[in-house]
Design a protein around this motif. Structure first.
Motif, PDB file in Angstrom:
ATOM      1  N   THR A  26     -41.994 -58.539   1.529  1.00 40.50           N
ATOM      2  CA  THR A  26     -41.552 -57.502   2.456  1.00 40.50           C
ATOM      3  C   THR A  26     -41.566 -57.979   3.896  1.00 40.50           C
ATOM      4  O   THR A  26     -41.616 -57.161   4.810  1.00 40.50           O
ATOM      5  CB  THR A  26     -42.427 -56.258   2.308  1.00 40.50           C
ATOM      6  OG1 THR A  26     -43.785 -56.609   2.587  1.00 40.50           O
ATOM      7  CG2 THR A  26     -42.311 -55.663   0.921  1.00 40.50           C
ATOM      8  N   ASN A  29     -39.194 -56.474   6.487  1.00 41.49           N
ATOM      9  CA  ASN A  29     -39.484 -55.114   6.946  1.00 41.49           C
ATOM     10  C   ASN A  29     -40.688 -55.040   7.877  1.00 41.49           C
ATOM     11  O   ASN A  29     -41.067 -53.954   8.320  1.00 41.49           O
ATOM     12  CB  ASN A  29     -39.752 -54.186   5.760  1.00 41.49           C
ATOM     13  CG  ASN A  29     -38.524 -53.968   4.911  1.00 41.49           C
ATOM     14  OD1 ASN A  29     -37.403 -54.095   5.393  1.00 41.49           O
ATOM     15  ND2 ASN A  29     -38.736 -53.668   3.645  1.00 41.49           N
ATOM     16  N   TRP A  51     -39.002 -55.260  12.986  1.00 41.11           N
ATOM     17  CA  TRP A  51     -38.253 -55.708  11.816  1.00 41.11           C
ATOM     18  C   TRP A  51     -36.792 -55.970  12.175  1.00 41.11           C
ATOM     19  O   TRP A  51     -36.150 -56.838  11.586  1.00 41.11           O
ATOM     20  CB  TRP A  51     -38.359 -54.662  10.707  1.00 41.11           C
ATOM     21  CG  TRP A  51     -37.553 -53.424  11.003  1.00 41.11           C
ATOM     22  CD1 TRP A  51     -37.902 -52.366  11.786  1.00 41.11           C
ATOM     23  CD2 TRP A  51     -36.216 -53.159  10.541  1.00 41.11           C
ATOM     24  NE1 TRP A  51     -36.890 -51.454  11.844  1.00 41.11           N
ATOM     25  CE2 TRP A  51     -35.840 -51.905  11.077  1.00 41.11           C
ATOM     26  CE3 TRP A  51     -35.319 -53.840   9.741  1.00 41.11           C
ATOM     27  CZ2 TRP A  51     -34.605 -51.332  10.821  1.00 41.11           C
ATOM     28  CZ3 TRP A  51     -34.091 -53.264   9.487  1.00 41.11           C
ATOM     29  CH2 TRP A  51     -33.739 -52.028  10.025  1.00 41.11           C
ATOM     30  N   SER A  97     -45.856 -52.351   9.259  1.00 39.52           N
ATOM     31  CA  SER A  97     -44.503 -51.999   8.841  1.00 39.52           C
ATOM     32  C   SER A  97     -43.616 -51.656  10.018  1.00 39.52           C
ATOM     33  O   SER A  97     -44.012 -50.910  10.901  1.00 39.52           O
ATOM     34  CB  SER A  97     -44.557 -50.806   7.877  1.00 39.52           C
ATOM     35  OG  SER A  97     -45.261 -51.143   6.708  1.00 39.52           O
TER      36      SER A  97
END
Length: 120
Positions: A26, A29, A51, A97
């Motif tokens: 990931t 992201n 991101w 994130s």
């Protein structure tokens, strides 16, 4: 998992590039932040990249440091130019994130740090 590398000892005015290699599927992201901590001081935000590739910097490094990312290599770079003795610290990369946070408590994952020392 995050692995910071590229630190070292250089003279004032020199350049250095530190890297943050990440594992995981990931990475694209993730927002990656660079923080630094000098002895006796609190950990402070240096630069971050969202991101989407948008970047932000602390006032103390703006115009001298450039953060970039290569998603194909799961790596973020911090190019540091015109280094000053006050830039000396352990540099940490960290991830969360999507969007950068300027506070250390906003991050979930930290690398082990790489020492950057600038001699005058």
């Amino acid at each position: 998992q995050l692995q910071a590398s590229g630190g070292g000892l250089v003279q004032a005015g020199d350049s250095l590039r530190v890297s943050c290699a990440a594992s995981g599927r990931t990475f694209s992201n993730a927002a990656i932040g660079w923080f630094r901590q000098a002895p006796g001081k609190e950990r402070e935000f240096v630069a971050g990249i969202n991101w989407s590739g948008d970047s932000s910097y602390s006032d103390s490094v703006k115009g001298r440091f450039t953060i970039s990312r290569n998603n194909a290599k799961n790596t973020v770079y911090l190019q540091m130019n015109n280094l000053k003795p006050e830039d000396s610290a352990v540099y940490y990369c960290t991830a969360r994130s999507f969007m950068v946070s300027r506070t250390a408590s906003g991050y979930n994952y930290w690398g082990q740090g790489t020492q950057v020392t600038i001699s005058s």
